[in-house]
Design a protein around this motif. Structure first.
Motif, PDB file in Angstrom:
ATOM      1  N   GLN A 113       0.851  -1.190   0.000  1.00 33.31           N
ATOM      2  CA  GLN A 113       0.000   0.000   0.000  1.00 33.31           C
ATOM      3  C   GLN A 113       0.888   1.243   0.000  1.00 33.31           C
ATOM      4  N   PRO A 114       1.588   1.511  -1.110  1.00 32.09           N
ATOM      5  CA  PRO A 114       2.540   2.632  -1.132  1.00 32.09           C
ATOM      6  C   PRO A 114       1.821   3.975  -1.133  1.00 32.09           C
ATOM      7  N   PRO A 115       2.480   5.018  -0.664  1.00 30.66           N
ATOM      8  CA  PRO A 115       1.871   6.356  -0.716  1.00 30.66           C
ATOM      9  C   PRO A 115       1.864   6.897  -2.133  1.00 30.66           C
ATOM     10  N   THR A 116       0.976   7.837  -2.382  1.00 30.13           N
ATOM     11  CA  THR A 116       0.947   8.560  -3.660  1.00 30.13           C
ATOM     12  C   THR A 116       1.475   9.966  -3.427  1.00 30.13           C
ATOM     13  N   ILE A 117       2.194  10.485  -4.416  1.00 27.99           N
ATOM     14  CA  ILE A 117       2.822  11.804  -4.292  1.00 27.99           C
ATOM     15  C   ILE A 117       2.205  12.746  -5.318  1.00 27.99           C
TER      16      ILE A 117
ATOM     17  N   VAL B 130       8.790   5.714  -2.248  1.00 32.98           N
ATOM     18  CA  VAL B 130       8.228   6.194  -3.511  1.00 32.98           C
ATOM     19  C   VAL B 130       8.948   7.488  -3.872  1.00 32.98           C
ATOM     20  N   PHE B 131       9.481   7.540  -5.081  1.00 34.08           N
ATOM     21  CA  PHE B 131      10.180   8.725  -5.570  1.00 34.08           C
ATOM     22  C   PHE B 131       9.362   9.346  -6.694  1.00 34.08           C
ATOM     23  N   SER B 132       9.212  10.655  -6.642  1.00 32.70           N
ATOM     24  CA  SER B 132       8.529  11.398  -7.700  1.00 32.70           C
ATOM     25  C   SER B 132       9.474  12.491  -8.191  1.00 32.70           C
ATOM     26  N   TYR B 133       9.638  12.549  -9.509  1.00 35.92           N
ATOM     27  CA  TYR B 133      10.537  13.533 -10.118  1.00 35.92           C
ATOM     28  C   TYR B 133       9.717  14.481 -10.993  1.00 35.92           C
ATOM     29  N   VAL B 134      10.002  15.770 -10.875  1.00 34.36           N
ATOM     30  CA  VAL B 134       9.299  16.769 -11.672  1.00 34.36           C
ATOM     31  C   VAL B 134      10.329  17.636 -12.391  1.00 34.36           C
ATOM     32  N   THR B 135      10.047  17.915 -13.675  1.00 33.75           N
ATOM     33  CA  THR B 135      10.947  18.719 -14.509  1.00 33.75           C
ATOM     34  C   THR B 135      10.123  19.766 -15.244  1.00 33.75           C
ATOM     35  N   PHE B 136      10.588  21.024 -15.209  1.00 31.06           N
ATOM     36  CA  PHE B 136       9.906  22.103 -15.934  1.00 31.06           C
ATOM     37  C   PHE B 136      10.877  23.252 -16.152  1.00 31.06           C
ATOM     38  N   LYS B 137      10.479  24.142 -17.073  1.00 31.42           N
ATOM     39  CA  LYS B 137      11.284  25.341 -17.344  1.00 31.42           C
ATOM     40  C   LYS B 137      10.828  26.473 -16.436  1.00 31.42           C
ATOM     41  N   ALA B 138      11.783  27.126 -15.828  1.00 32.74           N
ATOM     42  CA  ALA B 138      11.465  28.196 -14.887  1.00 32.74           C
ATOM     43  C   ALA B 138      10.928  29.417 -15.625  1.00 32.74           C
ATOM     44  N   SER B 139       9.835  29.976 -15.110  1.00 36.40           N
ATOM     45  CA  SER B 139       9.239  31.205 -15.636  1.00 36.40           C
ATOM     46  C   SER B 139       9.296  32.279 -14.557  1.00 36.40           C
ATOM     47  N   TYR B 140       9.243  33.526 -14.988  1.00 32.61           N
ATOM     48  CA  TYR B 140       9.253  34.601 -13.993  1.00 32.61           C
ATOM     49  C   TYR B 140       8.030  34.534 -13.096  1.00 32.61           C
ATOM     50  N   LYS B 141       6.954  33.899 -13.592  1.00 30.95           N
ATOM     51  CA  LYS B 141       5.758  33.750 -12.763  1.00 30.95           C
ATOM     52  C   LYS B 141       5.951  32.727 -11.647  1.00 30.95           C
ATOM     53  N   ASP B 142       7.020  31.908 -11.735  1.00 31.63           N
ATOM     54  CA  ASP B 142       7.298  30.921 -10.689  1.00 31.63           C
ATOM     55  C   ASP B 142       8.113  31.502  -9.551  1.00 31.63           C
ATOM     56  N   HIS B 143       8.550  32.737  -9.686  1.00 33.77           N
ATOM     57  CA  HIS B 143       9.420  33.341  -8.670  1.00 33.77           C
ATOM     58  C   HIS B 143       8.709  33.418  -7.319  1.00 33.77           C
ATOM     59  N   LYS B 144       9.395  32.946  -6.288  1.00 34.88           N
ATOM     60  CA  LYS B 144       8.927  32.937  -4.899  1.00 34.88           C
ATOM     61  C   LYS B 144       7.693  32.060  -4.690  1.00 34.88           C
ATOM     62  N   LYS B 145       7.480  31.115  -5.568  1.00 32.29           N
ATOM     63  CA  LYS B 145       6.379  30.178  -5.375  1.00 32.29           C
ATOM     64  C   LYS B 145       6.765  29.118  -4.345  1.00 32.29           C
TER      65      LYS B 145
ATOM     66  N   THR C 257       3.223  16.543  -1.678  1.00 34.17           N
ATOM     67  CA  THR C 257       2.291  15.959  -0.714  1.00 34.17           C
ATOM     68  C   THR C 257       2.271  14.438  -0.881  1.00 34.17           C
ATOM     69  N   ALA C 258       2.495  13.725   0.230  1.00 35.61           N
ATOM     70  CA  ALA C 258       2.438  12.261   0.233  1.00 35.61           C
ATOM     71  C   ALA C 258       1.172  11.823   0.967  1.00 35.61           C
ATOM     72  N   THR C 259       0.375  10.994   0.306  1.00 36.16           N
ATOM     73  CA  THR C 259      -0.878  10.503   0.881  1.00 36.16           C
ATOM     74  C   THR C 259      -0.761   8.997   1.103  1.00 36.16           C
ATOM     75  N   TYR C 260      -0.975   8.589   2.375  1.00 33.80           N
ATOM     76  CA  TYR C 260      -0.832   7.183   2.753  1.00 33.80           C
ATOM     77  C   TYR C 260      -2.197   6.545   2.957  1.00 33.80           C
ATOM     78  N   PRO C 261      -2.489   5.462   2.241  1.00 30.37           N
ATOM     79  CA  PRO C 261      -3.736   4.732   2.505  1.00 30.37           C
ATOM     80  C   PRO C 261      -3.611   3.947   3.809  1.00 30.37           C
ATOM     81  N   ARG C 262      -4.711   3.853   4.536  1.00 30.89           N
ATOM     82  CA  ARG C 262      -4.723   3.127   5.817  1.00 30.89           C
ATOM     83  C   ARG C 262      -6.044   2.383   5.958  1.00 30.89           C
ATOM     84  N   ASN C 263      -6.043   1.425   6.849  1.00 34.52           N
ATOM     85  CA  ASN C 263      -7.285   0.707   7.149  1.00 34.52           C
ATOM     86  C   ASN C 263      -8.078   1.476   8.198  1.00 34.52           C
TER      87      ASN C 263
END
Length: 458
Positions: A188-192, A217-232, A237-243
């Motif tokens: 029951q791995p977490p989702t990211i 669980v490893f999650s990799y994200v790649t994107f081009k930086a924009s000036y609108k991303d400044h100081k974002k 977020t990791a969500t763990y399923p449980r009983n």
């Protein structure tokens, strides 16, 4: 000179001690210490499962001749028969205590003992020891040197977001971020998930094994930086399923800093209402940039030289102040020029309003004249139609009068409406070339027509 007899007893004592200790050394060599490879500790989430990676070593000769091999897990104390210990799994009897289910995934004949404890609770926090039993060779061993400490928590560990402190990245360069979340229960791995990243970002996730054989669980994200991303605040977020009724979520955040040239450069004016001659006006140049240390320059359309330097331009308005104003913002990464702003002096606007009013008045007068002329044309047209109608009526009356007083002879005498005076028509005969006279008798008047003769020849 040394006495040999004096040392003989000493030699005898030494020899005796050597032979007394020799069996102990031989016994120690015949009982070697075996090891199990386990993580020192692992954190489990209550209401979920925990997987314990495990391998062990054992005498090859024993494993070669064994027919059945069992695995056991002991809680708290390694002694199998100690009252303080609790055998949570006895593989030989298939008895489980304290857990809803325990499963050994590894192939014990291949020295693999990876196991899964299901539905762990807070009271399961403790040391656990692995034990092997072989039959019929009757070899049993508890790996007392390699316990694993299982810690059960109601809150999962925070995901690890790297780099934890982003260095400043330049606009249009590639940003690579990774987020890892522990997966104590790979079944029951977490989702990211990610927030505040570019819509064009590429995301890849996978389950990976760490050096201690636990998984994340490893999650990799790649994107081009924009000036609108400044100081974002970029959040992982990791969500763990449980009983349990609710899943558990944990977050990690990093601030993205982007270096970029001036953007969205524009001018504001104060006062924003109409400006009259003799009043002060302030123009302010605003822009976004990183770093935000910028140089500002002011321009006016029609003038070759710069007006001034600085973020604000303040001056007293006169008749020549009206026109288009521009500003430029510049930092170490580039420059941008704003759109122009039009400054209208109140006097100039009054003149424009007067001209517009005069044009409107002229158009109004022209409209009245046009309407008057159109009315006159309509009246003249009506009069012409009336005259034509009158003339037509007169002609009609005249024609009626002619028809009222005329008749045509076809064969015999045609009767006309009777009046007070009676008219008699005579008969004309063209067959005889002789001349005849025709007399028409009226009541009181006699009408004589001219003689008509026909020769009957051309």
């Amino acid at each position: 000179m040394m006495d040999c007899t004096a040392i003989a007893p000493e030699m005898s004592v030494f020899s005796l001690m050597f032979f007394l200790l020799l069996p102990v050394q031989v016994h120690m060599q015949t009982n070697p210490i075996f090891h199990a490879e386990l993580p020192h500790s692992i954190t489990a989430l209550s209401g979920s499962c925990v997987q314990i990676p495990c391998t062990f070593d054992a005498p090859a000769i024993k494993l070669q001749y064994t027919e059945i091999i069992f695995g056991c897990w002991i809680k708290n104390h390694h002694a199998f028969l100690n009252p303080d210990s609790l055998v949570v799994l006895n593989g030989s009897t298939n008895i489980i205590k304290g857990f809803s289910h325990i499963e050994i995934l590894g192939n014990l004949s291949q020295y693999e003992c990876t196991s899964v404890f299901y539905d762990v609770m807070n009271n399961h926090t403790d040391d656990y020891y692995f034990r092997v039993e072989m039959n019929p060779v009757d070899w049993k061993y508890t790996y007392v040197k390699n316990p694993i400490y299982i810690s059960v928590s109601d809150v999962p560990e925070l995901p690890i977001l790297t780099p934890t402190d982003l260095q400043e990245v330049k606009e249009e360069t590639t940003v690579n971020l990774s987020c890892s979340a522990e997966a104590p229960c790979p079944k029951q791995p977490p989702t990211i998930s990610w927030s505040n990243i570019s819509e064009s970002a590429h995301i890849k996730a996978q389950l990976q094994e760490k050096p201690d054989k636990t998984q994340s669980v490893f999650s990799y994200v790649t994107f081009k930086a924009s000036y609108k991303d400044h100081k974002k605040n970029i959040t992982c977020t990791a969500t763990y399923p449980r009983n349990t009724p609710d899943a558990s979520t944990v977050k990690s955040t990093v601030i993205l800093r982007v270096l970029f040239s001036p953007k969205e450069t524009h001018i504001t004016i104060d006062p924003s209402d109409s400006v009259s001659a003799g009043t002060n006006v302030t123009l302010t140049c605003k822009s976004k940039a990183s770093p935000n240390e910028m140089n500002y320059t002011w321009y006016k359309r029609g003038q070759k030289k710069e007006l001034d330097f600085g973020e604000q331009l303040t001056f007293n308005v006169n008749r020549r102040s009206g026109g288009w104003y521009f500003c430029s913002a510049k930092n170490i990464h580039g420059m941008q020029i704003s759109e122009g702003i039009l400054l209208i002096v109140a006097e100039s606007s009054s003149l424009i309003i007067g001209c517009v009013g005069g044009i409107l008045a002229f158009l109004f007068i022209l409209l009245l004249v046009t309407i008057f002329l159109r009315v006159q044309r309509v009246k003249a047209s009506i009069n012409r139609e009336t005259d034509i109608s009158d003339q037509g009526q007169e002609k009609h009356m005249h024609i009626n009068s002619i028809f009222d007083n005329s008749a045509f002879a076809t064969s015999e005498e045609l009767e006309m409406p009777k009046d007070e005076n009676e008219i008699h028509y005579g008969q004309i005969d063209f067959s005889n070339p002789q001349t005849k006279s025709v007399t028409v008798k009226a009541s009181e008047q006699e009408t004589i027509y001219a003689e008509v003769s026909g020769s009957g020849k051309d």
